[in-house]
Design a protein around this motif. Structure first.
Motif, mmCIF file in Angstrom:
data_model
loop_
_atom_site.group_PDB
_atom_site.id
_atom_site.type_symbol
_atom_site.label_atom_id
_atom_site.label_comp_id
_atom_site.label_asym_id
_atom_site.label_seq_id
_atom_site.Cartn_x
_atom_site.Cartn_y
_atom_site.Cartn_z
ATOM 1 N N TYR A 128 40.257 -49.509 30.491
ATOM 2 C CA TYR A 128 41.063 -50.485 31.221
ATOM 3 C C TYR A 128 41.855 -51.382 30.270
ATOM 4 O O TYR A 128 42.037 -52.566 30.536
ATOM 5 N N LYS A 129 42.333 -50.855 29.167
ATOM 6 C CA LYS A 129 43.020 -51.693 28.188
ATOM 7 C C LYS A 129 44.324 -52.241 28.754
ATOM 8 O O LYS A 129 44.638 -53.414 28.558
ATOM 9 N N ASP A 130 45.099 -51.403 29.431
ATOM 10 C CA ASP A 130 46.390 -51.813 29.971
ATOM 11 C C ASP A 130 46.363 -51.636 31.485
ATOM 12 O O ASP A 130 46.925 -50.703 32.040
ATOM 13 N N ARG A 131 45.689 -52.561 32.170
ATOM 14 C CA ARG A 131 45.509 -52.451 33.615
ATOM 15 C C ARG A 131 46.841 -52.641 34.346
ATOM 16 O O ARG A 131 47.704 -53.392 33.891
ATOM 17 N N HIS A 132 46.976 -51.985 35.480
ATOM 18 C CA HIS A 132 48.166 -52.202 36.292
ATOM 19 C C HIS A 132 47.927 -53.361 37.255
ATOM 20 O O HIS A 132 46.795 -53.633 37.672
ATOM 21 N N ILE A 133 49.010 -54.039 37.604
ATOM 22 C CA ILE A 133 48.993 -55.154 38.551
ATOM 23 C C ILE A 133 49.684 -54.696 39.822
ATOM 24 O O ILE A 133 50.803 -54.187 39.781
ATOM 25 N N ASP A 134 49.000 -54.833 40.945
ATOM 26 C CA ASP A 134 49.581 -54.411 42.212
ATOM 27 C C ASP A 134 49.528 -55.545 43.218
ATOM 28 O O ASP A 134 48.754 -56.498 43.068
ATOM 29 N N VAL A 135 50.370 -55.454 44.228
ATOM 30 C CA VAL A 135 50.446 -56.474 45.274
ATOM 31 C C VAL A 135 50.276 -55.813 46.633
ATOM 32 O O VAL A 135 50.543 -54.621 46.808
ATOM 33 N N THR A 136 49.844 -56.610 47.596
ATOM 34 C CA THR A 136 49.748 -56.193 48.994
ATOM 35 C C THR A 136 50.573 -57.165 49.824
ATOM 36 O O THR A 136 50.346 -58.377 49.770
ATOM 37 N N ASN A 271 52.090 -54.030 34.513
ATOM 38 C CA ASN A 271 50.773 -53.961 33.883
ATOM 39 C C ASN A 271 50.623 -55.146 32.930
ATOM 40 O O ASN A 271 51.567 -55.920 32.719
ATOM 41 N N LEU A 272 49.439 -55.300 32.373
ATOM 42 C CA LEU A 272 49.163 -56.456 31.525
ATOM 43 C C LEU A 272 49.934 -56.417 30.209
ATOM 44 O O LEU A 272 49.967 -57.412 29.494
ATOM 45 N N GLY A 273 50.540 -55.280 29.885
ATOM 46 C CA GLY A 273 51.372 -55.211 28.688
ATOM 47 C C GLY A 273 52.673 -55.980 28.823
ATOM 48 O O GLY A 273 53.286 -56.353 27.816
ATOM 49 N N LEU A 274 53.114 -56.247 30.053
ATOM 50 C CA LEU A 274 54.311 -57.044 30.294
ATOM 51 C C LEU A 274 53.958 -58.527 30.306
ATOM 52 O O LEU A 274 52.811 -58.909 30.529
ATOM 53 N N SER A 275 54.954 -59.359 30.097
ATOM 54 C CA SER A 275 54.755 -60.806 30.177
ATOM 55 C C SER A 275 54.720 -61.238 31.644
ATOM 56 O O SER A 275 55.130 -60.493 32.547
ATOM 57 N N ASP A 276 54.250 -62.461 31.875
ATOM 58 C CA ASP A 276 54.189 -62.971 33.243
ATOM 59 C C ASP A 276 55.583 -63.076 33.865
ATOM 60 O O ASP A 276 55.755 -62.826 35.064
ATOM 61 N N GLU A 277 56.576 -63.442 33.053
ATOM 62 C CA GLU A 277 57.951 -63.559 33.561
ATOM 63 C C GLU A 277 58.491 -62.195 33.986
ATOM 64 O O GLU A 277 59.177 -62.078 35.019
ATOM 65 N N GLN A 278 58.195 -61.156 33.225
ATOM 66 C CA GLN A 278 58.673 -59.817 33.571
ATOM 67 C C GLN A 278 58.013 -59.298 34.849
ATOM 68 O O GLN A 278 58.666 -58.701 35.711
ATOM 69 N N ILE A 279 56.709 -59.544 34.996
ATOM 70 C CA ILE A 279 56.010 -59.114 36.215
ATOM 71 C C ILE A 279 56.534 -59.878 37.427
ATOM 72 O O ILE A 279 56.714 -59.310 38.507
ATOM 73 N N GLU A 280 56.826 -61.161 37.242
ATOM 74 C CA GLU A 280 57.355 -61.951 38.364
ATOM 75 C C GLU A 280 58.761 -61.484 38.746
ATOM 76 O O GLU A 280 59.114 -61.488 39.931
ATOM 77 N N ASP A 281 59.570 -61.092 37.769
ATOM 78 C CA ASP A 281 60.895 -60.547 38.078
ATOM 79 C C ASP A 281 60.776 -59.278 38.912
ATOM 80 O O ASP A 281 61.539 -59.073 39.869
ATOM 81 N N ASN A 282 59.830 -58.416 38.549
ATOM 82 C CA ASN A 282 59.604 -57.197 39.342
ATOM 83 C C ASN A 282 59.154 -57.537 40.762
ATOM 84 O O ASN A 282 59.565 -56.887 41.732
ATOM 85 N N LEU A 283 58.307 -58.557 40.887
ATOM 86 C CA LEU A 283 57.834 -58.966 42.206
ATOM 87 C C LEU A 283 58.981 -59.499 43.056
ATOM 88 O O LEU A 283 59.103 -59.154 44.249
ATOM 89 N N LYS A 284 59.844 -60.327 42.483
ATOM 90 C CA LYS A 284 60.984 -60.863 43.236
ATOM 91 C C LYS A 284 61.920 -59.742 43.673
ATOM 92 O O LYS A 284 62.443 -59.760 44.794
ATOM 93 N N PHE A 285 62.139 -58.774 42.790
ATOM 94 C CA PHE A 285 63.011 -57.646 43.132
ATOM 95 C C PHE A 285 62.420 -56.841 44.292
ATOM 96 O O PHE A 285 63.138 -56.427 45.202
#
Length: 352
Positions: A128-136, A271-285
């Motif tokens: 689980y080194k680079d876990r993925h982040i998912d949303v519901t 995934n956790l390899g990205l920064s919080d800002e990058q993950i949030e940009d993906n979420l907004k998109f």
């Protein structure tokens, strides 16, 4: 031989309070609790509707007089126990998260907790080194008296993550060269069609299939074998520019609405390899893309949002930071339409 009759035993609130008298001070509270029992006639089954037995015992044990018991009994009518949970809040600082309704938190706070959990020593790093982040996403599909049908769509996150998709491209000539330069895993032409039909080239080994627009008219023989991966212009998997098409489908992701539950479950946004800002940009998109399936005048499409990491806790995210953007767009459109109406009226007045 008939079974013996067993009398049903009913546990009333009187018996609960009498038991509490022995737990706290039997004779001190018993005499003062009569007024409460006469005022709030309720059974133990009704009381258990509001909170667990242990919480009820602790709350009653704190009562020093009849007035405190009356205040507590009055609160019962207001605070009903949430469904599928033990209570609204835990009684102490040692509890199971799943037993209480989740509280809303910010995206940054949720990501901080997920990263902290992922760094704990007992979590195996190799797996689980680079876990993925998912949303519901929980949706409201009602539009007036009608209901939106379940939908699915492909979206390309602004920040790529994890592994790329395996893409097979059907093209010939210059289109085949462009597809190879764009990174297509396999490029086939009409000469390789018999290999696909005979099963030498397995379509299930690839995630997506794209095709040059000039080759679409030759694909009728492969429709039975490509099935849902059959490239069409409506899906966006067939076009003139094969190079950008292959690049798009190498990083594209898919989400699908579960019709039975009215939600989009486990949609990976990073995934956790990205920064919080990058993950949030993906979420907004993703939220912007999902909200296009329902008109703004019919109300918000997304009602709840939960974020989770692979084998980590789930957190409920506040939606205000993302839904407000859609409301602002609606107001801008309304103001523009009003200005256009005013201009039309001025033109009519000048003409008259």
């Amino acid at each position: 031989m008939a079974a013996p009759m067993v009398k049903p035993v009913f546990c009333t609130s009187r018996s609960i309070l009498q038991g509490l008298c022995g737990f706290c001070s039997r004779h001190a509270i018993a005499s003062r609790s009569e007024n409460v029992l006469s005022k709030y006639k309720t059974s133990a089954l009704q009381l258990s509707k509001y909170m667990s037995t242990n919480r009820l015992l602790k709350q009653y044990s704190k009562g020093d007089d009849a007035e405190s018991l009356e205040e507590f009994a009055a609160d019962l009518d207001v605070k009903e126990k949430p469904k599928k949970y033990k209570a609204w809040t835990p009684a102490d600082d040692v509890y199971m998260i799943k037993d209480y309704p989740p509280k809303e938190t910010t995206f940054k706070d949720a990501m901080k907790r997920l990263r902290t959990q992922a760094s704990w020593s007992y979590v195996p790093d190799r797996e689980y080194k680079d876990r993925h982040i998912d949303v519901t996403l929980y949706l409201d599909l009602n539009v007036g008296e009608k209901k939106l049908p379940a939908f699915s769509n492909l979206w390309t996150p602004p920040h790529h993550f994890w592994k790329t998709n395996k893409v097979i491209c059907i093209a010939e000539g210059d289109g085949a060269k462009l597809a190879e330069e764009a990174g297509a895993d396999l490029v086939v032409g009409q000469e390789q069609f018999p290999e696909i039909i005979e099963g030498e080239i397995t379509i299930s080994d690839f995630d997506y299939c794209v095709a040059d627009q000039n080759m679409v008219r030759h694909l009728a023989a492969l429709k039975k074998y490509l099935r849902e991966k059959f490239p069409t212009a409506k899906k966006g998997s067939a076009g003139k520019d094969v190079g950008p098409l292959v690049t798009k489908f190498k990083h594209v992701k898919k989400y699908r609405v579960l019709e039975k539950f009215d939600r989009i479950s486990n949609c990976i946004i990073g995934n956790l390899g990205l920064s919080d800002e990058q993950i949030e940009d993906n979420l907004k998109f993703l939220i912007t893309d999902v909200c296009t399936h329902k008109p703004l005048s019919a109300g918000p499409l997304i009602t709840k949002l939960a974020i989770c990491g692979y084998r980590l806790d789930s957190y409920k995210i506040n939606l205000n930071d993302y839904i407000q953007q859609e409301e602002q767009k609606e107001t801008i459109v309304d103001t523009r339409s009003e200005l256009e109406k005013i201009e039309d009226e001025l033109r009519q007045l000048r003409a008259s």
